[in-house]
Design a protein around this motif. Structure first.
Motif, PDB file in Angstrom:
ATOM      1  N   GLU A 183       8.511   9.530   2.758  1.00 27.19           N
ATOM      2  CA  GLU A 183       7.660  10.715   2.884  1.00 27.19           C
ATOM      3  C   GLU A 183       6.222  10.327   3.228  1.00 27.19           C
ATOM      4  OE1 GLU A 183       9.772  13.838  -0.193  1.00 27.19           O
ATOM      5  OE2 GLU A 183       8.532  12.231  -1.019  1.00 27.19           O
ATOM      6  N   VAL A 184       5.739   9.267   2.611  1.00 21.53           N
ATOM      7  CA  VAL A 184       4.383   8.795   2.887  1.00 21.53           C
ATOM      8  C   VAL A 184       4.276   8.345   4.342  1.00 21.53           C
ATOM      9  CG1 VAL A 184       2.649   7.040   2.328  1.00 21.53           C
ATOM     10  CG2 VAL A 184       3.909   8.192   0.487  1.00 21.53           C
ATOM     11  N   VAL A 185       5.248   7.579   4.794  1.00 27.99           N
ATOM     12  CA  VAL A 185       5.243   7.107   6.177  1.00 27.99           C
ATOM     13  C   VAL A 185       5.352   8.284   7.134  1.00 27.99           C
ATOM     14  CG1 VAL A 185       6.556   5.805   7.907  1.00 27.99           C
ATOM     15  CG2 VAL A 185       6.122   4.817   5.650  1.00 27.99           C
ATOM     16  N   ARG A 186       6.233   9.228   6.839  1.00 24.78           N
ATOM     17  CA  ARG A 186       6.385  10.414   7.692  1.00 24.78           C
ATOM     18  C   ARG A 186       5.067  11.154   7.844  1.00 24.78           C
ATOM     19  NH1 ARG A 186       9.112  14.572   4.632  1.00 24.78           N
ATOM     20  NH2 ARG A 186       6.970  14.890   4.001  1.00 24.78           N
ATOM     21  N   ASP A 187       4.367  11.355   6.732  1.00 26.73           N
ATOM     22  CA  ASP A 187       3.095  12.076   6.784  1.00 26.73           C
ATOM     23  C   ASP A 187       2.025  11.285   7.541  1.00 26.73           C
ATOM     24  OD1 ASP A 187       4.319  14.096   5.430  1.00 26.73           O
ATOM     25  OD2 ASP A 187       3.383  13.664   3.503  1.00 26.73           O
ATOM     26  N   ALA A 188       2.026   9.961   7.363  1.00 25.14           N
ATOM     27  CA  ALA A 188       1.066   9.139   8.105  1.00 25.14           C
ATOM     28  C   ALA A 188       1.361   9.193   9.602  1.00 25.14           C
ATOM     29  CB  ALA A 188       1.105   7.696   7.602  1.00 25.14           C
TER      30      ALA A 188
ATOM     31  N   THR B  44       8.351   9.569  -2.006  1.00 20.95           N
ATOM     32  CA  THR B  44       9.039   8.373  -1.536  1.00 20.95           C
ATOM     33  C   THR B  44       8.194   7.698  -0.456  1.00 20.95           C
ATOM     34  OG1 THR B  44      10.220   9.487   0.247  1.00 20.95           O
ATOM     35  CG2 THR B  44      11.283   9.474  -1.936  1.00 20.95           C
ATOM     36  N   LYS B  45       8.472   6.408  -0.229  1.00 29.37           N
ATOM     37  CA  LYS B  45       7.775   5.708   0.861  1.00 29.37           C
ATOM     38  C   LYS B  45       8.062   6.389   2.191  1.00 29.37           C
ATOM     39  CE  LYS B  45       9.006   1.419   0.489  1.00 29.37           C
ATOM     40  NZ  LYS B  45       9.130  -0.028   0.686  1.00 29.37           N
TER      41      LYS B  45
ATOM     42  N   PHE C 239       0.835  -1.203   0.000  1.00 30.01           N
ATOM     43  CA  PHE C 239       0.000   0.000   0.000  1.00 30.01           C
ATOM     44  C   PHE C 239       0.872   1.256   0.000  1.00 30.01           C
ATOM     45  CE2 PHE C 239      -1.934   3.374   2.577  1.00 30.01           C
ATOM     46  CZ  PHE C 239      -2.978   3.708   1.737  1.00 30.01           C
ATOM     47  N   LEU C 240       1.900   1.292   0.854  1.00 32.90           N
ATOM     48  CA  LEU C 240       2.780   2.458   0.920  1.00 32.90           C
ATOM     49  C   LEU C 240       3.491   2.688  -0.411  1.00 32.90           C
ATOM     50  CD1 LEU C 240       4.300   1.929   4.466  1.00 32.90           C
ATOM     51  CD2 LEU C 240       2.630   3.671   3.781  1.00 32.90           C
TER      52      LEU C 240
END
Length: 127
Positions: free
Chosen positions: A29-34, A26-27, A15-16
């Protein structure tokens, strides 16, 4: 900044990767925002769980905010200055207006019941 290594379920990793690919980020960045969203939601375990459920099912759409959105966000913050409206709320309302999205995820139900996005009426607030 130190690096953090965590194990995640293969479905979440996929999903990420999909979100990163779709948004051009980037993954990390996605994880950081989540993680930032979860930090903001720290006061509500129910809201955190709902967010993770929606992320896991691909039910959350991540939308970019651009410099062209700033004048409207400024107008919104002035209009709702008595609440007052913060930058995060102004950004969410602006993106909702631009994308014509009435359904929003926020734990700030009290303020979002007051906000009226242009040409959309009332928000449908999740969770």
């Amino acid at each position: 900044m130190s690096e953090l290594n965590v194990r995640i379920a293969p479905e979440m990793a996929a999903f990420l990767e999909r979100v990163a690919r779709q948004t051009g980020r980037t993954k990390s960045e996605v994880v950081r925002d989540a993680l930032e969203a979860l930090r903001v939601l720290r006061a509500s375990a129910q809201a955190q769980r709902a967010l993770w459920d929606m992320l896991g099912l691909g039910g959350v759409r991540l939308i970019e905010l651009g410099i062209d959105d700033c004048p409207r966000m400024r107008e919104l913050m002035w209009k709702y200055r008595e609440l007052p409206m913060d930058l995060a709320d102004a950004a969410l309302v602006r993106v909702a207006e631009r994308e014509r999205v009435r359904r929003v995820f926020t734990v700030d139900r009290q303020d979002f019941e007051i906000y009226r996005p242009y040409r959309l009426g009332r928000f449908e607030i999740l969770p």
